[in-house]
Design a protein around this motif. Structure first.
Motif, PDB file in Angstrom:
ATOM      1  N   ARG A 130       0.830  -1.207   0.000  1.00  0.00           N
ATOM      2  CA  ARG A 130       0.000   0.000   0.000  1.00  0.00           C
ATOM      3  C   ARG A 130       0.857   1.247   0.000  1.00  0.00           C
ATOM      4  O   ARG A 130       1.948   1.283   0.558  1.00  0.00           O
ATOM      5  CB  ARG A 130      -0.885  -0.006   1.247  1.00  0.00           C
ATOM      6  CG  ARG A 130      -2.307   0.326   0.982  1.00  0.00           C
ATOM      7  CD  ARG A 130      -3.103   0.415   2.250  1.00  0.00           C
ATOM      8  NE  ARG A 130      -3.764   1.717   2.321  1.00  0.00           N
ATOM      9  CZ  ARG A 130      -4.742   2.096   1.517  1.00  0.00           C
ATOM     10  NH1 ARG A 130      -5.194   1.273   0.609  1.00  0.00           N
ATOM     11  NH2 ARG A 130      -5.279   3.294   1.618  1.00  0.00           N
ATOM     12  N   PHE A 131       0.313   2.290  -0.586  1.00  0.00           N
ATOM     13  CA  PHE A 131       1.002   3.577  -0.699  1.00  0.00           C
ATOM     14  C   PHE A 131       1.418   4.080   0.686  1.00  0.00           C
ATOM     15  O   PHE A 131       2.520   4.596   0.876  1.00  0.00           O
ATOM     16  CB  PHE A 131       0.022   4.531  -1.383  1.00  0.00           C
ATOM     17  CG  PHE A 131       0.501   5.933  -1.525  1.00  0.00           C
ATOM     18  CD1 PHE A 131       1.677   6.213  -2.195  1.00  0.00           C
ATOM     19  CD2 PHE A 131      -0.251   6.984  -1.006  1.00  0.00           C
ATOM     20  CE1 PHE A 131       2.106   7.518  -2.341  1.00  0.00           C
ATOM     21  CE2 PHE A 131       0.175   8.284  -1.158  1.00  0.00           C
ATOM     22  CZ  PHE A 131       1.354   8.552  -1.819  1.00  0.00           C
ATOM     23  N   ASP A 132       0.543   3.918   1.657  1.00  0.00           N
ATOM     24  CA  ASP A 132       0.805   4.342   3.046  1.00  0.00           C
ATOM     25  C   ASP A 132       0.697   3.076   3.902  1.00  0.00           C
ATOM     26  O   ASP A 132      -0.340   2.815   4.491  1.00  0.00           O
ATOM     27  CB  ASP A 132      -0.240   5.394   3.439  1.00  0.00           C
ATOM     28  CG  ASP A 132      -0.193   5.773   4.912  1.00  0.00           C
ATOM     29  OD1 ASP A 132       0.830   5.493   5.573  1.00  0.00           O
ATOM     30  OD2 ASP A 132      -1.191   6.342   5.402  1.00  0.00           O
ATOM     31  N   PRO A 133       1.775   2.273   3.957  1.00  0.00           N
ATOM     32  CA  PRO A 133       1.643   0.922   4.525  1.00  0.00           C
ATOM     33  C   PRO A 133       1.281   0.894   6.000  1.00  0.00           C
ATOM     34  O   PRO A 133       0.788  -0.108   6.495  1.00  0.00           O
ATOM     35  CB  PRO A 133       3.020   0.286   4.284  1.00  0.00           C
ATOM     36  CG  PRO A 133       3.933   1.399   3.957  1.00  0.00           C
ATOM     37  CD  PRO A 133       3.114   2.529   3.429  1.00  0.00           C
ATOM     38  N   GLN A 134       1.510   1.981   6.733  1.00  0.00           N
ATOM     39  CA  GLN A 134       1.165   2.006   8.151  1.00  0.00           C
ATOM     40  C   GLN A 134      -0.107   2.812   8.434  1.00  0.00           C
ATOM     41  O   GLN A 134      -0.425   3.062   9.589  1.00  0.00           O
ATOM     42  CB  GLN A 134       2.319   2.562   8.979  1.00  0.00           C
ATOM     43  CG  GLN A 134       3.500   1.579   9.047  1.00  0.00           C
ATOM     44  CD  GLN A 134       4.643   2.132   9.870  1.00  0.00           C
ATOM     45  OE1 GLN A 134       5.537   2.780   9.337  1.00  0.00           O
ATOM     46  NE2 GLN A 134       4.605   1.901  11.157  1.00  0.00           N
ATOM     47  N   ALA A 135      -0.796   3.207   7.386  1.00  0.00           N
ATOM     48  CA  ALA A 135      -2.083   3.909   7.527  1.00  0.00           C
ATOM     49  C   ALA A 135      -1.961   5.204   8.331  1.00  0.00           C
ATOM     50  O   ALA A 135      -2.914   5.656   8.965  1.00  0.00           O
ATOM     51  CB  ALA A 135      -3.143   3.001   8.159  1.00  0.00           C
ATOM     52  N   LYS A 136      -0.793   5.816   8.277  1.00  0.00           N
ATOM     53  CA  LYS A 136      -0.562   7.021   9.072  1.00  0.00           C
ATOM     54  C   LYS A 136      -1.449   8.177   8.630  1.00  0.00           C
ATOM     55  O   LYS A 136      -1.828   9.015   9.446  1.00  0.00           O
ATOM     56  CB  LYS A 136       0.906   7.455   8.945  1.00  0.00           C
ATOM     57  CG  LYS A 136       1.902   6.456   9.482  1.00  0.00           C
ATOM     58  CD  LYS A 136       1.934   6.441  10.982  1.00  0.00           C
ATOM     59  CE  LYS A 136       3.098   5.599  11.489  1.00  0.00           C
ATOM     60  NZ  LYS A 136       3.070   5.461  12.957  1.00  0.00           N
TER      61      LYS A 136
END
Lengths: 106, 413
Positions: free
Chosen positions: A82-88
């Motif tokens: 995912r583009f933002d793998p940690q869902a920050k």
């Protein structure tokens, strides 16, 4: 009024294994009463179409809703493509979505 | 009251925070969190290369810099920087020769029970830390304990809480949850950042009372803010259902009461109940290898450009394990080149390291033979291993949670 949700709501998001969590809060009781009715799990999925299974928990004492987005991050942070793998920034994405907010709440 | 500060929310956080927290005002205990699921994997790979490593090395350097100051001021240090090797870190701190009484906590490492995992660590609670502090330790280093335990342990030792003082334990757990991510409680990464001085937030402090209630604050003169909103933001970070499970107590987040205070925010009212009979275990395994690159597509016919380069790369190395996303960041008739550009992200995940490397070669070989305006944000490397994290659960009684006191005596917790 058609405005970004972030005009009245704060948010913070992050990862728990392959799930993401997204907490949303507002600052008055009136805003919270509106938020509980407006931001259902189904509505969250409309606003964040990339979400799959969504669970919602209410925290009225914090004027907050907590959403768990199951499986959004695949097998977890290190494996996620995912583009933002940690869902920050998931919360900031949500805050930027436009919704109809009653003028009295602004 | 016990005044507990935090100087680290992750492995890589502000190096100078330890010194800043020690110099900034009074503290009883200074804590630091260095471990995340991903960090355990990184430390696991360190340990594969050198069995003496596996702990957070920056913490050792921070101790080299500031442990003398902590000892002088009577501030005790509690950290999970031990990672996969708390005993090794404790020895390394001893070798600094500052005369600190160093204790450590063991028992979280369950590799023998999960031999297929690169790392297997149970989330221990606060009682090992409490035992070390009661024995007079100046420094306590642990492996995988829950982040909040770094605050609960010192409070439990200070107030001599029992294992069934669930409300007090839950109150301290909530304070620990607020502190565990450092500046995220004091205005860092804060939705309403424009309303505060967000440039250099100070690190957070919890003044914990005997009943587990607390005042969240920060040192005078530091940046950031501690308000009901900044604390709420952090309370919502990485949680699930309102019944927040921990190894020592279930903390009921729907009972938390926040109130503004002249020096920050008061937390009270938190109810606790008995913890589950099992401990969570974080298992990290090597999942394979990954590599990625981002093609920049400028101007016209973005979809076709993306389709061309995708066909080319898939023809060169096969489509298996490749994933693609096209971010349509381009604007029509843009007056800057960047605003005219879209980003095509390509990622490969594979069990074969040679294939991860072939991905780079194939992407580079397209440089003069693909879409007009071909360029990438950064050339791809050789690829790197990635981990897969899973949770397992083991009976609490089956885990040998131990405190290794200064001087070496081992106490079963």
């Amino acid at each position: 009024m058609r405005l970004p949700l972030g005009a009245i709501a704060g948010a913070r998001s992050g990862d728990k294994g392959g799930d993401a969590n997204l907490g949303v809060w507002v600052r008055t009781d009136e805003q919270y009463a509106w938020l509980v009715g407006e931001l259902t799990a189904a509505r969250l999925k409309e606003l964040l179409p990339e979400a799959g299974e969504v669970e919602r928990f209410e925290l009225p004492n914090l004027r907050a809703l907590n959403f768990v987005l199951r499986g959004l991050l695949g097998e977890g942070v290190a494996a996620s493509t995912r583009f933002d793998p940690q869902a920050k920034a998931l919360g900031e994405w949500l805050r930027s979505r436009h919704v109809d907010i009653p003028e009295a709440l602004l | 009251m016990i005044r507990i500060g935090n100087a680290s929310g992750f492995y890589g956080d502000r190096f100078s925070a330890v010194r800043e927290m020690l110099e900034g005002g009074h503290l009883d205990v200074l804590t630091g969190d260095y471990l995340a699921e991903l960090t355990m994997l990184i430390l696991g790979r360190d340990r594969l290369e050198d069995a003496d490593l596996g702990y957070a090395r920056t913490f050792l350097r921070q101790m080299e810099d500031a442990l003398g100051l902590a000892l002088e001021r009577g501030v005790r240090i509690v950290s999970n920087a031990g990672g996969l090797n708390p005993a090794g870190l404790a020895r390394a701190i001893d070798r600094l020769g500052l005369g600190a009484r160093v204790a450590h906590v063991t028992g979280d490492d369950l590799r023998e029970r999960f031999p297929d995992a690169l790392t297997a660590n149970a989330y221990l609670g606060a009682w090992g830390i409490a035992e070390c502090l009661r024995a007079g330790a100046d420094v306590v280093v642990t492996g995988r304990v829950t982040d909040a335990s770094l605050v609960v342990g010192p409070a439990a030792a200070h107030f001599d809480w029992g294992r069934e003082d669930f409300d007090a334990l839950a109150g301290a757990t909530v304070a620990g949850h607020v502190l565990e991510c450092g500046a995220q409680a004091t205005g860092g990464n804060y939705a309403f950042f424009a309303e505060i001085d967000a440039d250099r937030p100070g690190f957070p402090i919890a003044e914990v009372e005997a009943d587990g209630s607390s005042l969240i604050t920060k040192h005078d003169g530091t940046g950031g803010a501690v308000t009901v909103d900044t604390v709420t933001a952090q309370l919502l970070y990485e949680i699930g259902p309102p019944a927040y499970l921990g190894p020592d107590v279930v903390s009921h987040f729907d009972t938390i009461r926040l109130a503004p205070h002249a020096r920050g925010v008061r937390i009270s009212g938190v109810r606790g109940s008995a913890p589950p009979e099992t401990l969570k275990v974080c298992l990290n395994s090597l999942g394979g290898f990954r590599n990625a690159t981002t093609f920049v597509l400028c101007g016209l016919e973005i979809e076709r450009k993306a389709a061309l380069v995708r066909r080319q790369l898939e023809a060169a190395i096969g489509a298996e394990g490749l994933s693609w996303t096209l971010a349509r960041t381009e604007h029509v008739d843009a007056d800057t080149q960047e605003a005219a550009s879209a980003l095509l992200h390509a990622t490969i995940r594979t069990t074969d390291p040679r294939r991860a490397k072939a991905f780079s070669r194939a992407a580079v070989e397209l440089a003069l033979a693909s879409y007009p305006g071909f360029h990438v944000t950064a050339p791809p490397g050789d690829g790197s291993p990635y981990g897969v994290c899973e949770a397992a659960y083991v009976p609490r009684d089956s885990v040998a949670h131990q405190a290794v006191l200064p001087g070496g005596e081992v106490v079963r917790v």
